[in-house]
Design a protein around this motif. Structure first.
Motif, PDB file in Angstrom:
ATOM      1  N   GLY A  24      42.716  22.985  -6.536  1.00 26.76           N
ATOM      2  CA  GLY A  24      42.076  23.780  -5.502  1.00 26.76           C
ATOM      3  C   GLY A  24      41.651  25.132  -6.028  1.00 26.76           C
ATOM      4  O   GLY A  24      41.605  25.364  -7.230  1.00 26.76           O
ATOM      5  N   VAL A  25      41.358  26.025  -5.121  1.00 26.19           N
ATOM      6  CA  VAL A  25      40.884  27.354  -5.479  1.00 26.19           C
ATOM      7  C   VAL A  25      42.017  28.136  -6.117  1.00 26.19           C
ATOM      8  O   VAL A  25      43.146  28.129  -5.634  1.00 26.19           O
ATOM      9  N   HIS A  26      41.698  28.822  -7.195  1.00 29.60           N
ATOM     10  CA  HIS A  26      42.695  29.682  -7.830  1.00 29.60           C
ATOM     11  C   HIS A  26      42.793  30.957  -7.017  1.00 29.60           C
ATOM     12  O   HIS A  26      41.796  31.568  -6.674  1.00 29.60           O
ATOM     13  N   ASP A  27      43.986  31.354  -6.711  1.00 22.46           N
ATOM     14  CA  ASP A  27      44.217  32.518  -5.872  1.00 22.46           C
ATOM     15  C   ASP A  27      45.190  33.445  -6.574  1.00 22.46           C
ATOM     16  O   ASP A  27      45.812  33.079  -7.569  1.00 22.46           O
ATOM     17  N   ARG A  28      45.310  34.642  -6.071  1.00 22.87           N
ATOM     18  CA  ARG A  28      46.248  35.582  -6.658  1.00 22.87           C
ATOM     19  C   ARG A  28      47.676  35.096  -6.437  1.00 22.87           C
ATOM     20  O   ARG A  28      47.970  34.437  -5.451  1.00 22.87           O
TER      21      ARG A  28
END
Length: 51
Positions: A24-28
């Motif tokens: 999925g989306v890479h997030d902090r």
């Protein structure tokens, strides 16, 4: 003489599902989010005490 065919090892469906869940989306990270929240709070407190 018989020809012996070796089939590839079957894939693990559980491992595939686990791998797809983590995609999925890479997030902090959690630490970066906490740090950003803390800095925002400090800025807000600084602005409020300038009056």
């Amino acid at each position: 003489m018989k020809i012996k065919l070796t089939l590839p090892k079957p894939r693990n469906p559980v491992a595939l599902a686990a791998r797809q869940r983590h995609a999925g989306v890479h997030d902090r990270g959690h630490k970066a989010k906490r740090q950003q929240d803390r800095q925002a709070l400090q800025r807000k407190l600084q602005r409020d005490t300038e009056w």
